[in-house]
Design a protein around this motif. Structure first.
Motif, mmCIF file in Angstrom:
data_model
loop_
_atom_site.group_PDB
_atom_site.id
_atom_site.type_symbol
_atom_site.label_atom_id
_atom_site.label_comp_id
_atom_site.label_asym_id
_atom_site.label_seq_id
_atom_site.Cartn_x
_atom_site.Cartn_y
_atom_site.Cartn_z
ATOM 1 N N MET A 1 0.715 -1.075 0.019
ATOM 2 C CA MET A 1 -0.035 -0.134 -0.009
ATOM 3 C C MET A 1 0.921 1.075 0.055
ATOM 4 N N ARG A 2 0.612 2.181 -0.886
ATOM 5 C CA ARG A 2 1.167 3.422 -0.736
ATOM 6 C C ARG A 2 1.197 4.142 0.164
ATOM 7 N N ALA A 3 2.271 4.924 0.622
ATOM 8 C CA ALA A 3 2.448 5.850 1.883
ATOM 9 C C ALA A 3 1.408 7.064 1.982
ATOM 10 N N GLU A 4 1.081 7.504 0.673
ATOM 11 C CA GLU A 4 0.062 8.675 0.719
ATOM 12 C C GLU A 4 -1.507 7.983 1.300
ATOM 13 N N VAL A 5 -1.578 6.736 0.939
ATOM 14 C CA VAL A 5 -2.800 6.028 1.100
ATOM 15 C C VAL A 5 -2.830 5.587 2.747
ATOM 16 N N GLN A 6 -1.582 5.000 3.276
ATOM 17 C CA GLN A 6 -1.583 4.723 4.486
ATOM 18 C C GLN A 6 -1.600 6.088 5.599
ATOM 19 N N THR A 7 -1.019 7.191 5.309
ATOM 20 C CA THR A 7 -1.120 8.161 5.927
ATOM 21 C C THR A 7 -2.589 8.603 5.847
ATOM 22 N N PHE A 8 -3.297 8.797 4.976
ATOM 23 C CA PHE A 8 -4.766 8.993 4.955
ATOM 24 C C PHE A 8 -5.516 8.058 5.830
ATOM 25 N N VAL A 9 -5.445 6.724 5.965
ATOM 26 C CA VAL A 9 -6.130 5.848 6.612
ATOM 27 C C VAL A 9 -5.832 5.907 8.159
ATOM 28 N N ALA A 10 -4.317 6.197 8.427
ATOM 29 C CA ALA A 10 -3.780 6.196 9.688
ATOM 30 C C ALA A 10 -4.475 7.611 10.380
ATOM 31 N N ASP A 11 -4.813 8.512 9.744
ATOM 32 C CA ASP A 11 -5.413 9.683 10.409
ATOM 33 C C ASP A 11 -7.086 9.483 10.654
ATOM 34 N N GLY A 12 -7.714 8.064 10.291
ATOM 35 C CA GLY A 12 -8.773 7.874 10.743
ATOM 36 C C GLY A 12 -9.882 8.393 9.980
ATOM 37 N N LEU A 13 -10.831 8.523 10.728
ATOM 38 C CA LEU A 13 -12.423 8.955 10.002
ATOM 39 C C LEU A 13 -12.202 10.283 9.569
ATOM 40 N N LEU A 14 -12.910 10.798 8.482
ATOM 41 C CA LEU A 14 -12.991 12.084 8.134
ATOM 42 C C LEU A 14 -13.854 12.876 9.200
ATOM 43 N N PRO A 15 -13.566 14.053 9.304
ATOM 44 C CA PRO A 15 -14.383 14.937 10.251
ATOM 45 C C PRO A 15 -15.686 15.156 9.872
ATOM 46 N N ASP A 16 -16.480 15.554 10.848
ATOM 47 C CA ASP A 16 -17.967 16.003 10.386
ATOM 48 C C ASP A 16 -17.927 17.360 10.009
ATOM 49 N N ASP A 17 -19.156 18.007 9.440
ATOM 50 C CA ASP A 17 -19.206 19.349 8.847
ATOM 51 C C ASP A 17 -18.881 20.298 10.258
ATOM 52 N N ASP A 18 -18.799 19.913 11.439
ATOM 53 C CA ASP A 18 -18.679 20.800 12.537
ATOM 54 C C ASP A 18 -17.406 20.653 13.009
#
Length: 96
Positions: free
Chosen positions: A1-18
């Motif tokens: 898995m590419r580093a960019e994907v690993q970084t995105f996934v490691a940061d977890g869920l997308l924040p909500d609109d707030d």
């Protein structure tokens, strides 16, 4: 898995609109750094990153990125009754 994907996934869920504007912008930059197409493995990992809402449209960008994987994606299971809307969206769009 590419580093960019690993970084995105490691940061977890997308924040909500707030969520914090800086955090949302950072996640957008992370998402934009991932070159298309993604692999099947990357698509499965990215599918775990949806938050509680559409995050000002960022979640739809994530859906479209996931859809660049060769598909339909194998080993995708039908979402259960407690699954979030994004899992149901992916299920219906993957056409499995």
């Amino acid at each position: 898995m590419r580093a960019e994907v690993q970084t995105f996934v490691a940061d977890g869920l997308l924040p909500d609109d707030d969520g914090d504007e800086g955090e949302i912008e950072r996640r957008v930059r992370q998402l934009e750094a991932i070159r298309r197409p993604v692999t099947t493995e990357e698509a499965h990992a990215l599918a775990t990153c949806f938050g509680p809402d559409d995050c000002f449209g960022v979640a739809w960008s994530l859906v479209h990125l996931i859809e660049t994987a060769p598909g339909p994606l194998p080993s995708v299971t039908r979402p259960g009754p407690n699954s979030d809307d994004w899992q149901h969206t992916l299920w219906s769009r993957w056409g499995v």
